[in-house]
Design an enzyme around this catalytic site. Structure first.
Site, PDB file in Angstrom:
ATOM      1  N   SER A  66       0.833  -1.204   0.000  1.00 10.96           N
ATOM      2  CA  SER A  66       0.000   0.000   0.000  1.00 10.96           C
ATOM      3  C   SER A  66       0.864   1.248   0.000  1.00 10.96           C
ATOM      4  CB  SER A  66      -0.849  -0.033   1.275  1.00 10.96           C
ATOM      5  OG  SER A  66      -1.422   1.221   1.527  1.00 10.96           O
ATOM      6  N   TYR A 111      -1.792  -0.908  11.068  1.00  8.67           N
ATOM      7  CA  TYR A 111      -2.062  -1.454   9.727  1.00  8.67           C
ATOM      8  C   TYR A 111      -0.882  -1.180   8.799  1.00  8.67           C
ATOM      9  CZ  TYR A 111      -3.662  -1.735   4.940  1.00  8.67           C
ATOM     10  OH  TYR A 111      -3.724  -2.024   3.597  1.00  8.67           O
ATOM     11  N   LYS A 122       2.093  -3.688   6.794  1.00  3.77           N
ATOM     12  CA  LYS A 122       2.502  -3.690   5.376  1.00  3.77           C
ATOM     13  C   LYS A 122       4.023  -3.503   5.275  1.00  3.77           C
ATOM     14  CE  LYS A 122      -1.460  -4.415   3.491  1.00  3.77           C
ATOM     15  NZ  LYS A 122      -1.736  -5.763   2.983  1.00  3.77           N
TER      16      LYS A 122
HETATM   17  P1  NAD Z   1     -11.160  -6.773   1.523  1.00  2.00           P
HETATM   18  O1  NAD Z   1     -11.346  -6.763   2.991  1.00  2.00           O
HETATM   19  O2  NAD Z   1     -12.317  -6.429   0.654  1.00  2.00           O
HETATM   20  O3  NAD Z   1     -10.627  -8.207   1.049  1.00  2.00           O
HETATM   21  C1  NAD Z   1      -9.792  -8.997   1.842  1.00  2.00           C
HETATM   22  C2  NAD Z   1     -10.342 -10.406   1.837  1.00  2.00           C
HETATM   23  O4  NAD Z   1      -9.467 -11.229   2.611  1.00  2.00           O
HETATM   24  C3  NAD Z   1     -11.720 -10.508   2.481  1.00  2.00           C
HETATM   25  O5  NAD Z   1     -12.595 -11.233   1.626  1.00  2.00           O
HETATM   26  C4  NAD Z   1     -11.469 -11.247   3.800  1.00  2.00           C
HETATM   27  O6  NAD Z   1     -12.575 -12.069   4.161  1.00  2.00           O
HETATM   28  C5  NAD Z   1     -10.239 -12.049   3.471  1.00  2.00           C
HETATM   29  N1  NAD Z   1      -9.370 -12.371   4.620  1.00  2.00           N
HETATM   30  C6  NAD Z   1      -8.836 -11.519   5.524  1.00  2.00           C
HETATM   31  N2  NAD Z   1      -8.099 -12.188   6.418  1.00  2.00           N
HETATM   32  C7  NAD Z   1      -8.144 -13.497   6.058  1.00  2.00           C
HETATM   33  C8  NAD Z   1      -7.579 -14.676   6.599  1.00  2.00           C
HETATM   34  N3  NAD Z   1      -6.857 -14.661   7.716  1.00  2.00           N
HETATM   35  N4  NAD Z   1      -7.831 -15.855   5.986  1.00  2.00           N
HETATM   36  C9  NAD Z   1      -8.609 -15.901   4.864  1.00  2.00           C
HETATM   37  N5  NAD Z   1      -9.186 -14.815   4.322  1.00  2.00           N
HETATM   38  C10 NAD Z   1      -8.951 -13.621   4.914  1.00  2.00           C
HETATM   39  O7  NAD Z   1      -9.911  -5.828   1.203  1.00  2.00           O
HETATM   40  P2  NAD Z   1      -9.396  -5.257  -0.190  1.00  2.00           P
HETATM   41  O8  NAD Z   1      -9.726  -3.819  -0.251  1.00  2.00           O
HETATM   42  O9  NAD Z   1      -9.818  -6.146  -1.293  1.00  2.00           O
HETATM   43  O10 NAD Z   1      -7.827  -5.364   0.054  1.00  2.00           O
HETATM   44  C11 NAD Z   1      -7.060  -6.455  -0.430  1.00  2.00           C
HETATM   45  C12 NAD Z   1      -5.619  -6.246  -0.051  1.00  2.00           C
HETATM   46  O11 NAD Z   1      -5.153  -5.017  -0.573  1.00  2.00           O
HETATM   47  C13 NAD Z   1      -5.348  -6.173   1.446  1.00  2.00           C
HETATM   48  O12 NAD Z   1      -4.115  -6.809   1.707  1.00  2.00           O
HETATM   49  C14 NAD Z   1      -5.249  -4.704   1.722  1.00  2.00           C
HETATM   50  O13 NAD Z   1      -4.465  -4.422   2.845  1.00  2.00           O
HETATM   51  C15 NAD Z   1      -4.592  -4.221   0.444  1.00  2.00           C
HETATM   52  N6  NAD Z   1      -4.833  -2.808   0.146  1.00  2.00           N
HETATM   53  C16 NAD Z   1      -6.097  -2.345   0.078  1.00  2.00           C
HETATM   54  C17 NAD Z   1      -6.328  -1.001  -0.199  1.00  2.00           C
HETATM   55  C18 NAD Z   1      -7.729  -0.441  -0.248  1.00  2.00           C
HETATM   56  O14 NAD Z   1      -7.883   0.762  -0.095  1.00  2.00           O
HETATM   57  N7  NAD Z   1      -8.760  -1.239  -0.478  1.00  2.00           N
HETATM   58  C19 NAD Z   1      -5.244  -0.148  -0.414  1.00  2.00           C
HETATM   59  C20 NAD Z   1      -3.959  -0.659  -0.358  1.00  2.00           C
HETATM   60  C21 NAD Z   1      -3.757  -2.002  -0.065  1.00  2.00           C
HETATM   61  C1  WQD Z   2      -9.212   9.879   1.112  1.00  2.00           C
HETATM   62  C2  WQD Z   2      -9.410  11.366   1.332  1.00  2.00           C
HETATM   63  C3  WQD Z   2      -9.642  11.977   3.635  1.00  2.00           C
HETATM   64  C4  WQD Z   2     -13.459   9.880   4.249  1.00  2.00           C
HETATM   65  C5  WQD Z   2      -6.733   4.907   3.517  1.00  2.00           C
HETATM   66  C6  WQD Z   2      -5.688   4.194   4.327  1.00  2.00           C
HETATM   67  C7  WQD Z   2      -4.656   3.596   3.425  1.00  2.00           C
HETATM   68  C8  WQD Z   2      -5.261   2.780   2.281  1.00  2.00           C
HETATM   69  C9  WQD Z   2      -6.457   3.400   1.652  1.00  2.00           C
HETATM   70  C10 WQD Z   2      -5.002   0.438   2.559  1.00  2.00           C
HETATM   71  C11 WQD Z   2      -8.617  11.921   2.501  1.00  2.00           C
HETATM   72  C12 WQD Z   2     -10.917  12.259   2.884  1.00  2.00           C
HETATM   73  C13 WQD Z   2     -12.298  10.399   3.691  1.00  2.00           C
HETATM   74  C14 WQD Z   2     -14.490  10.770   4.649  1.00  2.00           C
HETATM   75  C15 WQD Z   2     -13.134  12.613   3.896  1.00  2.00           C
HETATM   76  N1  WQD Z   2      -5.699   1.486   2.681  1.00  2.00           N
HETATM   77  N2  WQD Z   2     -12.150  11.745   3.516  1.00  2.00           N
HETATM   78  N3  WQD Z   2     -14.291  12.113   4.456  1.00  2.00           N
HETATM   79  O1  WQD Z   2      -6.799   8.025   3.904  1.00  2.00           O
HETATM   80  O2  WQD Z   2      -5.853   8.045   1.553  1.00  2.00           O
HETATM   81  O3  WQD Z   2      -6.108   5.930   2.748  1.00  2.00           O
HETATM   82  O4  WQD Z   2      -7.339   3.949   2.627  1.00  2.00           O
HETATM   83  O5  WQD Z   2      -3.838   0.288   2.422  1.00  2.00           O
HETATM   84  O6  WQD Z   2      -3.836   2.834   4.244  1.00  2.00           O
HETATM   85  O7  WQD Z   2      -5.074   5.116   5.204  1.00  2.00           O
HETATM   86  O8  WQD Z   2      -8.129   7.077   1.943  1.00  2.00           O
HETATM   87  O9  WQD Z   2     -10.482   7.106   1.281  1.00  2.00           O
HETATM   88  O10 WQD Z   2      -9.909   7.177   3.744  1.00  2.00           O
HETATM   89  O11 WQD Z   2      -9.448   9.173   2.323  1.00  2.00           O
HETATM   90  O12 WQD Z   2     -13.006  13.839   3.749  1.00  2.00           O
HETATM   91  O13 WQD Z   2     -15.540  10.364   5.177  1.00  2.00           O
HETATM   92  O14 WQD Z   2     -10.787  11.603   1.650  1.00  2.00           O
HETATM   93  O15 WQD Z   2      -9.374  12.980   4.581  1.00  2.00           O
HETATM   94  O16 WQD Z   2      -8.219  13.233   2.160  1.00  2.00           O
HETATM   95  P1  WQD Z   2      -6.675   7.380   2.609  1.00  2.00           P
HETATM   96  P2  WQD Z   2      -9.580   7.567   2.348  1.00  2.00           P
END
Ligand code: NAD
Ligand code: WQD
Length: 344
Positions: free
Chosen positions: A123, A147, A151
């Site tokens: 991330s 979190y 990562k």
């Molecule tokens: P999500 O929660 O929608 O999907 C994760 C899936 O993993 C879920 O279906 C959950 O049930 C499953 N899971 C979690 N722990 C598990 C375990 N111990 N065993 C089996 N299944 C398990 O999340 P997402 O948004 O699809 O994110 C996927 C990956 O990408 C994650 O590693 C997350 O940290 C990373 N990521 C997400 C974002 C974002 O904003 N969505 C941003 C950067 C990185």
């Molecule tokens: C985006 C912008 C907020 C909600 C987070 C995690 C990051 C990653 C993705 C996994 C910011 C603003 C948000 C609201 C708002 N996850 N905001 N009102 O903070 O960039 O990242 O999710 O790895 O680790 O920190 O994403 O979508 O929460 O926020 O004004 O109700 O929207 O302040 O500027 P962020 P976000």
């Protein structure tokens, strides 16, 4: 065959659909802790086949052993993780156990089965508060919450694993910026089981009339309109990035670390306006205090991914909002109503 941990989740389900479109066989492992079983049937409506899935936990070493023994797995795409920043502060041990112990258990099972290829979900959070923009992969890393720490630590575990058996591992650490949007069919999308933490799903629920008003976290940032800017990337572009990374690893040994972003910053208010346009609905908002821990601006230099993977994000913010709205106003609404009925 590719093992997809967390394949029922938001990014995993879209990546599975992208893999199915290029006839890549895969098997999902998910415990549905943050996803619904019905996503499998909805993925099947898109691809023509309900994807194979094993319900279980990545921390279950016995189960992993059986999976690697039973299926011809050659590669792993590892999405499974807990991902809520606020929750990670309150439940730090649960996050370290699930995300770190889970990944280490998975890597051990892979090694025992002689499977040494992994695409890992990292991330942009690993960059902390960037000193300059756009963010390149060689920028300093830091974490401000458990979190993000998981990562960072997993990135290190993967680097050390790769170095421990030189010339044997193929590992991609993909640093996603802000994944949003949904599949264009409207059948799958981001499906938060609780109040959304992230901007796009919150805006979508406000537009759908499921929440009254968006709180904009601060309008006094040093940005063009004062609200925070981010690099929002369409989840189908992100899915294509995984396919590209997988293909890269098939040709190249070692450790790959790339940003997956668009390189274009979008502010909170720009996102609100674009969503209003896509949905034809108003998104009422109120400016409130900054959210602790938020950075002002964050966007990628996506050049390395383009050079190494031949991958580039194609879809713009209007398309992200249009697809998110189709999902929110259709299937997501029905699922919410079903859950409300079931709760009574
Ligand atoms: P999500 O929660 O929608 O999907 C994760 C899936 O993993 C879920 O279906 C959950 O049930 C499953 N899971 C979690 N722990 C598990 C375990 N111990 N065993 C089996 N299944 C398990 O999340 P997402 O948004 O699809 O994110 C996927 C990956 O990408 C994650 O590693 C997350 O940290 C990373 N990521 C997400 C974002 C974002 O904003 N969505 C941003 C950067 C990185
Ligand atoms: C985006 C912008 C907020 C909600 C987070 C995690 C990051 C990653 C993705 C996994 C910011 C603003 C948000 C609201 C708002 N996850 N905001 N009102 O903070 O960039 O990242 O999710 O790895 O680790 O920190 O994403 O979508 O929460 O926020 O004004 O109700 O929207 O302040 O500027 P962020 P976000």
């Amino acid at each position: 065959m590719i093992l997809i941990t967390g394949g029922a989740g938001f990014i995993g389900s879209h990546t599975c659909v992208a893999l199915a479109a290029c006839s890549e066989p895969f098997l999902i492992l998910d415990h549905f802790g943050n996803s619904r079983r019905s996503v499998l049937e909805r993925m099947g409506r898109i691809t023509g086949m309900v994807p194979p899935c094993i319900e279980g936990d990545i921390r279950d070493a016995g189960l992993l052993r059986r999976i690697f023994a039973q299926y011809p797995i050659t590669e792993v795409i590892h999405f499974a993780a807990l991902k809520s920043v606020g929750e990670s502060v309150r439940e730090a041990l649960r996050y370290y156990d699930n995300n770190i112990a889970g990944t280490v258990t998975l890597l051990q099972a892979m090694r025992a089965a002689n499977v040494r290829s992994m695409v890992f979900s990292s991330s942009a959070t690993v960059y902390g508060d960037p000193a300059s923009l756009p963010i390149r992969e060689d920028f300093p890393l830091s974490a401000t919450n458990p979190y993000g720490q998981t990562k960072l630590m997993m990135e290190q575990v993967l680097a050390d694993t790769s170095a421990s058996e030189p010339g044997q591992w193929r590992i991609a650490r993909l640093r996603y910026f802000n994944p949003v949007g949904a599949h264009e069919s409207g059948l799958i999308g981001e499906d938060p089981q609780d109040v959304p933490n992230n901007l796009m799903p919150y805006v979508a629920q406000v537009a759908a009339g499921q929440r009254p008003c968006l709180s904009v976290f601060g309008n006094d940032y040093p940005t063009p309109d004062g609200t925070g800017t981010r690099d929002y990337i369409h989840v189908m572009d992100l899915a294509a990035g995984h396919v590209a990374a997988l293909r890269y690893l098939r040709q190249n040994m070692g450790l790959l670390t790339v940003n997956l972003g668009t390189g274009r910053p979008v502010s909170v208010l720009e996102m609100v306006r674009s969503f209003e346009k896509a949905s034809g609905r108003p998104v009422p908002y109120a400016v409130v205090a900054r959210r602790p821990g938020d950075v002002a601006q964050c966007w990628a230099d996506p050049g390395l991914a383009e050079r190494l993977l031949g991958w580039k994000a194609e879809l713009d913010v209007d398309r992200m909002c249009a697809d998110a709205w189709r999902w929110q106003n259709g299937m997501a609404r029905s699922l919410l109503e079903e859950s409300a009925l079931a709760a009574h």
